[in-house]
Design a protein around this motif. Sequence first.
Motif, PDB file in Angstrom:
ATOM      1  N   GLU A 266       2.329   6.915  -6.932  1.00 23.31           N
ATOM      2  CA  GLU A 266       1.357   7.950  -7.314  1.00 23.31           C
ATOM      3  C   GLU A 266       1.981   9.349  -7.215  1.00 23.31           C
ATOM      4  O   GLU A 266       1.748  10.200  -8.072  1.00 23.31           O
ATOM      5  CB  GLU A 266       0.130   7.860  -6.404  1.00 23.31           C
ATOM      6  N   ASP A 267       2.762   9.559  -6.139  1.00 24.27           N
ATOM      7  CA  ASP A 267       3.399  10.860  -5.959  1.00 24.27           C
ATOM      8  C   ASP A 267       4.428  11.126  -7.050  1.00 24.27           C
ATOM      9  O   ASP A 267       4.613  12.262  -7.485  1.00 24.27           O
ATOM     10  CB  ASP A 267       4.067  10.922  -4.576  1.00 24.27           C
ATOM     11  N   GLU A 268       5.134  10.105  -7.496  1.00 23.05           N
ATOM     12  CA  GLU A 268       6.199  10.287  -8.479  1.00 23.05           C
ATOM     13  C   GLU A 268       5.659  10.431  -9.897  1.00 23.05           C
ATOM     14  O   GLU A 268       6.242  11.088 -10.734  1.00 23.05           O
ATOM     15  CB  GLU A 268       7.159   9.089  -8.414  1.00 23.05           C
ATOM     16  N   LEU A 269       4.536   9.827 -10.174  1.00 21.27           N
ATOM     17  CA  LEU A 269       4.032   9.845 -11.537  1.00 21.27           C
ATOM     18  C   LEU A 269       2.515  10.016 -11.518  1.00 21.27           C
ATOM     19  O   LEU A 269       1.775   9.052 -11.387  1.00 21.27           O
ATOM     20  CB  LEU A 269       4.430   8.546 -12.249  1.00 21.27           C
ATOM     21  N   GLN A 270       2.050  11.257 -11.631  1.00 15.20           N
ATOM     22  CA  GLN A 270       0.635  11.574 -11.487  1.00 15.20           C
ATOM     23  C   GLN A 270      -0.231  10.908 -12.551  1.00 15.20           C
ATOM     24  O   GLN A 270      -1.392  10.561 -12.284  1.00 15.20           O
ATOM     25  CB  GLN A 270       0.439  13.098 -11.546  1.00 15.20           C
ATOM     26  N   MET A 271       0.337  10.700 -13.751  1.00 10.47           N
ATOM     27  CA  MET A 271      -0.456  10.128 -14.835  1.00 10.47           C
ATOM     28  C   MET A 271      -0.878   8.677 -14.558  1.00 10.47           C
ATOM     29  O   MET A 271      -1.758   8.142 -15.207  1.00 10.47           O
ATOM     30  CB  MET A 271       0.343  10.169 -16.144  1.00 10.47           C
ATOM     31  N   LEU A 272      -0.239   8.008 -13.551  1.00 12.81           N
ATOM     32  CA  LEU A 272      -0.588   6.621 -13.234  1.00 12.81           C
ATOM     33  C   LEU A 272      -1.448   6.516 -11.975  1.00 12.81           C
ATOM     34  O   LEU A 272      -1.576   5.448 -11.398  1.00 12.81           O
ATOM     35  CB  LEU A 272       0.686   5.792 -13.035  1.00 12.81           C
ATOM     36  N   VAL A 273      -2.039   7.636 -11.555  1.00 14.44           N
ATOM     37  CA  VAL A 273      -2.820   7.632 -10.327  1.00 14.44           C
ATOM     38  C   VAL A 273      -4.004   6.662 -10.422  1.00 14.44           C
ATOM     39  O   VAL A 273      -4.301   5.915  -9.477  1.00 14.44           O
ATOM     40  CB  VAL A 273      -3.316   9.056 -10.004  1.00 14.44           C
ATOM     41  N   ASP A 274      -4.689   6.669 -11.563  1.00 14.25           N
ATOM     42  CA  ASP A 274      -5.874   5.806 -11.698  1.00 14.25           C
ATOM     43  C   ASP A 274      -5.516   4.329 -11.540  1.00 14.25           C
ATOM     44  O   ASP A 274      -6.216   3.567 -10.851  1.00 14.25           O
ATOM     45  CB  ASP A 274      -6.540   6.039 -13.054  1.00 14.25           C
TER      46      ASP A 274
ATOM     47  N   GLY B  82      -6.463   1.798  -8.356  1.00  9.01           N
ATOM     48  CA  GLY B  82      -7.093   0.494  -8.547  1.00  9.01           C
ATOM     49  C   GLY B  82      -6.357  -0.596  -7.787  1.00  9.01           C
ATOM     50  O   GLY B  82      -6.971  -1.466  -7.157  1.00  9.01           O
ATOM     51  N   ALA B  83      -5.012  -0.540  -7.837  1.00 11.41           N
ATOM     52  CA  ALA B  83      -4.223  -1.534  -7.117  1.00 11.41           C
ATOM     53  C   ALA B  83      -4.404  -1.396  -5.609  1.00 11.41           C
ATOM     54  O   ALA B  83      -4.521  -2.383  -4.881  1.00 11.41           O
ATOM     55  CB  ALA B  83      -2.749  -1.405  -7.475  1.00 11.41           C
ATOM     56  N   ARG B  84      -4.444  -0.167  -5.126  1.00 10.95           N
ATOM     57  CA  ARG B  84      -4.619   0.052  -3.691  1.00 10.95           C
ATOM     58  C   ARG B  84      -5.993  -0.401  -3.221  1.00 10.95           C
ATOM     59  O   ARG B  84      -6.154  -0.898  -2.103  1.00 10.95           O
ATOM     60  CB  ARG B  84      -4.404   1.526  -3.366  1.00 10.95           C
ATOM     61  N   GLU B  85      -7.003  -0.241  -4.072  1.00  8.61           N
ATOM     62  CA  GLU B  85      -8.328  -0.707  -3.701  1.00  8.61           C
ATOM     63  C   GLU B  85      -8.349  -2.238  -3.584  1.00  8.61           C
ATOM     64  O   GLU B  85      -8.980  -2.804  -2.690  1.00  8.61           O
ATOM     65  CB  GLU B  85      -9.353  -0.248  -4.741  1.00  8.61           C
ATOM     66  N   THR B  86      -7.623  -2.886  -4.501  1.00  5.90           N
ATOM     67  CA  THR B  86      -7.515  -4.354  -4.421  1.00  5.90           C
ATOM     68  C   THR B  86      -6.844  -4.773  -3.120  1.00  5.90           C
ATOM     69  O   THR B  86      -7.272  -5.723  -2.458  1.00  5.90           O
ATOM     70  CB  THR B  86      -6.713  -4.883  -5.622  1.00  5.90           C
TER      71      THR B  86
ATOM     72  N   LYS C  42       1.841  -6.418 -11.312  1.00 10.35           N
ATOM     73  CA  LYS C  42       1.734  -5.881 -12.671  1.00 10.35           C
ATOM     74  C   LYS C  42       1.627  -4.362 -12.657  1.00 10.35           C
ATOM     75  O   LYS C  42       2.261  -3.679 -13.475  1.00 10.35           O
ATOM     76  CB  LYS C  42       0.530  -6.493 -13.385  1.00 10.35           C
ATOM     77  N   VAL C  43       0.808  -3.818 -11.747  1.00  7.64           N
ATOM     78  CA  VAL C  43       0.674  -2.362 -11.669  1.00  7.64           C
ATOM     79  C   VAL C  43       2.002  -1.726 -11.270  1.00  7.64           C
ATOM     80  O   VAL C  43       2.411  -0.696 -11.824  1.00  7.64           O
ATOM     81  CB  VAL C  43      -0.436  -1.981 -10.672  1.00  7.64           C
ATOM     82  N   ALA C  44       2.700  -2.346 -10.324  1.00  9.93           N
ATOM     83  CA  ALA C  44       3.996  -1.805  -9.893  1.00  9.93           C
ATOM     84  C   ALA C  44       5.003  -1.832 -11.038  1.00  9.93           C
ATOM     85  O   ALA C  44       5.745  -0.863 -11.265  1.00  9.93           O
ATOM     86  CB  ALA C  44       4.520  -2.601  -8.707  1.00  9.93           C
TER      87      ALA C  44
ATOM     88  N   ASP D 105       0.831  -1.202   0.000  1.00  9.41           N
ATOM     89  CA  ASP D 105       0.000   0.000   0.000  1.00  9.41           C
ATOM     90  C   ASP D 105       0.872   1.262   0.000  1.00  9.41           C
ATOM     91  O   ASP D 105       0.654   2.193  -0.784  1.00  9.41           O
ATOM     92  CB  ASP D 105      -0.900  -0.025   1.234  1.00  9.41           C
ATOM     93  N   GLY D 106       1.887   1.271   0.880  1.00 16.17           N
ATOM     94  CA  GLY D 106       2.770   2.442   0.938  1.00 16.17           C
ATOM     95  C   GLY D 106       3.574   2.632  -0.339  1.00 16.17           C
ATOM     96  O   GLY D 106       3.801   3.765  -0.783  1.00 16.17           O
ATOM     97  N   HIS D 107       4.003   1.513  -0.936  1.00 13.26           N
ATOM     98  CA  HIS D 107       4.779   1.612  -2.169  1.00 13.26           C
ATOM     99  C   HIS D 107       3.936   2.181  -3.309  1.00 13.26           C
ATOM    100  O   HIS D 107       4.407   2.999  -4.100  1.00 13.26           O
ATOM    101  CB  HIS D 107       5.314   0.237  -2.551  1.00 13.26           C
ATOM    102  N   GLN D 108       2.676   1.749  -3.390  1.00 15.69           N
ATOM    103  CA  GLN D 108       1.810   2.270  -4.440  1.00 15.69           C
ATOM    104  C   GLN D 108       1.552   3.768  -4.257  1.00 15.69           C
ATOM    105  O   GLN D 108       1.466   4.515  -5.228  1.00 15.69           O
ATOM    106  CB  GLN D 108       0.480   1.508  -4.440  1.00 15.69           C
ATOM    107  N   GLN D 109       1.436   4.205  -2.987  1.00 19.03           N
ATOM    108  CA  GLN D 109       1.245   5.633  -2.740  1.00 19.03           C
ATOM    109  C   GLN D 109       2.461   6.437  -3.224  1.00 19.03           C
ATOM    110  O   GLN D 109       2.323   7.527  -3.797  1.00 19.03           O
ATOM    111  CB  GLN D 109       1.037   5.871  -1.240  1.00 19.03           C
ATOM    112  N   GLN D 110       3.663   5.901  -3.021  1.00 22.07           N
ATOM    113  CA  GLN D 110       4.871   6.574  -3.480  1.00 22.07           C
ATOM    114  C   GLN D 110       4.894   6.688  -5.004  1.00 22.07           C
ATOM    115  O   GLN D 110       5.289   7.715  -5.557  1.00 22.07           O
ATOM    116  CB  GLN D 110       6.099   5.807  -2.996  1.00 22.07           C
TER     117      GLN D 110
END
Length: 282
Positions: free
Chosen positions: A153-161, A165-169, A238-240, A146-151
């Motif tokens: 998002e901060d580094e690349l805004q275009m991949l927020v969606d 989705g991965a964080r919701e999973t 896969k998302v990572a 969860d924390g890695h996915q948040q990082q």
Amino acid sequence: MDDNVEDCPVCLITFNETFRRPRNLPCGHTHCTFCINELKEQGAVTCPTCRVSHALPEAGQFPISYITESFIRKMRGLASVVPKPMKQLTASAPVTQPAPGATAGLSKKTRSLLQEQEAKILAAICSCQEEQSQLADYLITLGGWDGHQQQLEDELQMLVDQSKGARETIRREKCRVEGRQEEVRRREEALHAALQALRTPATRHKVYEVIDNTDNLLEEEERVTVFPDVHVVTTVNKVAETSRAALQAATATQTAMEAAGNAAAVVQGTPFFLRAMRRPPP
């Protein structure tokens, strides 16, 4: 194989009374439940010893080899079977001792049946405690994801969606694991209650009633769900991987644009940058 009859001839792991119970195939060969389940294919199992194919029974499992279990218990001796799981029990789930003389009026064979069921219950309780520990470790892993996915998002805004989705999973999986922890706790309480019931029956009829109840509990233990969920792990990975690839592509493109130092590089590089970030998961 002949020198280690207490071991499954396929995985070479000792038979037990939980997930590796010995089961007989129609050809006469005996293998553990886990190995037989691994060999299931299109409603049939091919014996790894003689290569004869057998259709699965309607119940979905071949019969348990009770004589093999009894032989193994005889080899080990009941005195060496019962104490081992009791040492592994935690202080948060104490095991009550049988009341003095509670089964004194029962026959030796009946008391032996109770001791065998007690050994099974103790093994199942230890399995619950081990599963609790594994689930707790898994929750820590999920928190790290969860924390890695948040990082990302901060580094690349275009991949927020995609990251959301991965964080919701992961969130759903964490809820599922927490719910499973509560379920395991209730199962352990039921096993403790069954263990107490095994130690206090006063009649032969009550003994067999208690044994039937504990057999039902133990069958439920064999149907536990395996963690972690492969789909969740695959989706998160896969998302990572996609996020890292997009970030690396964006960094490489930016470096090339700075090296070129002209408007043409900007015009040619920007679409590539956007395409790299919008690339769908593999």
